[in-house]
Design a protein around this motif. Structure first.
Motif, PDB file in Angstrom:
ATOM      1  N   LEU A 115     -62.028 -20.370  10.270  1.00 17.66           N
ATOM      2  CA  LEU A 115     -62.865 -22.133  10.506  1.00 17.66           C
ATOM      3  C   LEU A 115     -61.338 -22.791  10.158  1.00 17.66           C
ATOM      4  O   LEU A 115     -61.522 -24.212  11.149  1.00 17.66           O
ATOM      5  N   TRP A 116     -60.625 -22.607  10.023  1.00 15.26           N
ATOM      6  CA  TRP A 116     -59.378 -23.371   9.430  1.00 15.26           C
ATOM      7  C   TRP A 116     -58.558 -23.499  11.249  1.00 15.26           C
ATOM      8  O   TRP A 116     -58.467 -25.239  11.668  1.00 15.26           O
ATOM      9  N   TYR A 117     -58.135 -22.049  11.002  1.00 17.47           N
ATOM     10  CA  TYR A 117     -58.251 -22.841  12.701  1.00 17.47           C
ATOM     11  C   TYR A 117     -58.781 -23.291  14.275  1.00 17.47           C
ATOM     12  O   TYR A 117     -58.551 -23.518  15.282  1.00 17.47           O
ATOM     13  N   VAL A 118     -60.257 -22.721  14.190  1.00 19.15           N
ATOM     14  CA  VAL A 118     -61.195 -23.365  14.985  1.00 19.15           C
ATOM     15  C   VAL A 118     -60.695 -25.488  14.522  1.00 19.15           C
ATOM     16  O   VAL A 118     -61.059 -25.354  15.490  1.00 19.15           O
ATOM     17  N   LEU A 119     -60.999 -25.718  13.290  1.00 20.09           N
ATOM     18  CA  LEU A 119     -60.668 -27.092  13.685  1.00 20.09           C
ATOM     19  C   LEU A 119     -59.166 -27.740  13.508  1.00 20.09           C
ATOM     20  O   LEU A 119     -59.044 -28.223  14.156  1.00 20.09           O
ATOM     21  N   HIS A 120     -58.349 -26.047  13.623  1.00 19.81           N
ATOM     22  CA  HIS A 120     -57.170 -27.396  14.917  1.00 19.81           C
ATOM     23  C   HIS A 120     -56.821 -27.016  16.154  1.00 19.81           C
ATOM     24  O   HIS A 120     -56.263 -26.927  17.107  1.00 19.81           O
ATOM     25  N   ALA A 121     -57.943 -26.282  16.668  1.00 17.19           N
ATOM     26  CA  ALA A 121     -58.837 -26.000  17.748  1.00 17.19           C
ATOM     27  C   ALA A 121     -57.920 -25.085  18.563  1.00 17.19           C
ATOM     28  O   ALA A 121     -57.007 -24.753  19.793  1.00 17.19           O
ATOM     29  N   VAL A 134     -65.968 -16.062  15.115  1.00 15.51           N
ATOM     30  CA  VAL A 134     -65.591 -17.097  15.834  1.00 15.51           C
ATOM     31  C   VAL A 134     -66.152 -17.833  16.947  1.00 15.51           C
ATOM     32  O   VAL A 134     -67.091 -17.781  17.769  1.00 15.51           O
ATOM     33  N   PHE A 135     -66.795 -15.195  17.121  1.00 19.37           N
ATOM     34  CA  PHE A 135     -68.104 -15.702  18.391  1.00 19.37           C
ATOM     35  C   PHE A 135     -69.509 -16.512  18.518  1.00 19.37           C
ATOM     36  O   PHE A 135     -69.904 -16.875  19.183  1.00 19.37           O
ATOM     37  N   SER A 136     -69.819 -15.942  16.627  1.00 14.02           N
ATOM     38  CA  SER A 136     -71.087 -17.030  16.766  1.00 14.02           C
ATOM     39  C   SER A 136     -71.485 -18.284  16.703  1.00 14.02           C
ATOM     40  O   SER A 136     -72.289 -18.614  16.511  1.00 14.02           O
ATOM     41  N   LEU A 137     -70.278 -18.710  16.325  1.00 15.17           N
ATOM     42  CA  LEU A 137     -70.067 -20.022  16.136  1.00 15.17           C
ATOM     43  C   LEU A 137     -70.678 -20.873  16.966  1.00 15.17           C
ATOM     44  O   LEU A 137     -71.592 -22.158  16.338  1.00 15.17           O
TER      45      LEU A 137
END
Length: 193
Positions: A115-121, A134-137
């Motif tokens: 989640l931290w990496y997703v929020l930092h793209a 990440v797949f299910s987000l």
């Protein structure tokens, strides 16, 4: 000599009364094993907490529940951003109970870092920590927006229909991912977080 059935009590039950089915020979005594036609089982009085929740629900605006859900999601994202789980000390004890007691990665291990990496793209790094998260987000985000929009504003977004077979397949893939990421030999050690 014939027996005369006794009188049948036809008075309605009081609140909280329990309807019991008489003994098998009750039909011979003039009782019925089934409740009379039109008989309604009494509903129990709700307790104080239930009454409070029902009053709050009746008085709250339609957007209150989706707003509370957005607040919970926002708190989770804020926790991930503030705690920065990617820079934990190497000798820090794990916060996951399963990993702390067994040393194995649990099905959710790596989710906060992902989640931290997703929020930092940074999607590749997020997928490295928890690919299925990440797949299910995108699916979870769409389901949430469709539900919250319908609840708060009456939006009618196209419904995402997921069959039980697809959900079962996803759960089986998640279980397989959990087992595979804990295997102690290459190439599976690259999945260990």
């Amino acid at each position: 000599m014939t027996s005369v059935p006794g009188p049948v009590d036809q008075s309605p039950p009081t609140v909280g009364a329990v309807h019991t089915v008489p003994a098998p020979d009750a039909a011979q005594n003039g009782w019925s094993a089934e409740p009379p036609v039109g008989y309604h089982y009494p509903t129990p009085e709700p307790d104080r907490l239930t009454r409070l929740v029902l009053r709050i629900h009746e008085r709250s605006p339609r957007w209150a529940v989706p707003l509370a859900a957005v607040g919970c999601v926002g708190l989770g994202m804020a926790y991930a951003l503030v705690s920065n789980p990617t820079h934990a000390d190497p000798d820090a004890a794990p916060t996951c109970i399963l990993k702390l007691t067994t040393g194995f990665d649990c099905p959710g291990c790596g989710g906060t870092r992902a989640l931290w990496y997703v929020l930092h793209a940074d999607l590749p790094a997020a997928a490295r920590h928890h690919f299925l998260f990440v797949f299910s987000l995108p699916f979870l985000a769409y389901l949430f927006v469709a539900w919250a929009g319908n609840q708060a504003f009456g939006w009618r977004l196209p419904e995402l229909r997921i069959s039980p077979k697809v959900i079962g397949g996803f759960m089986a893939a998640w279980l397989a991912f959990t087992v595979v990421r804990n295997l102690p030999w290459a190439p599976f050690t690259s999945l260990y977080v």
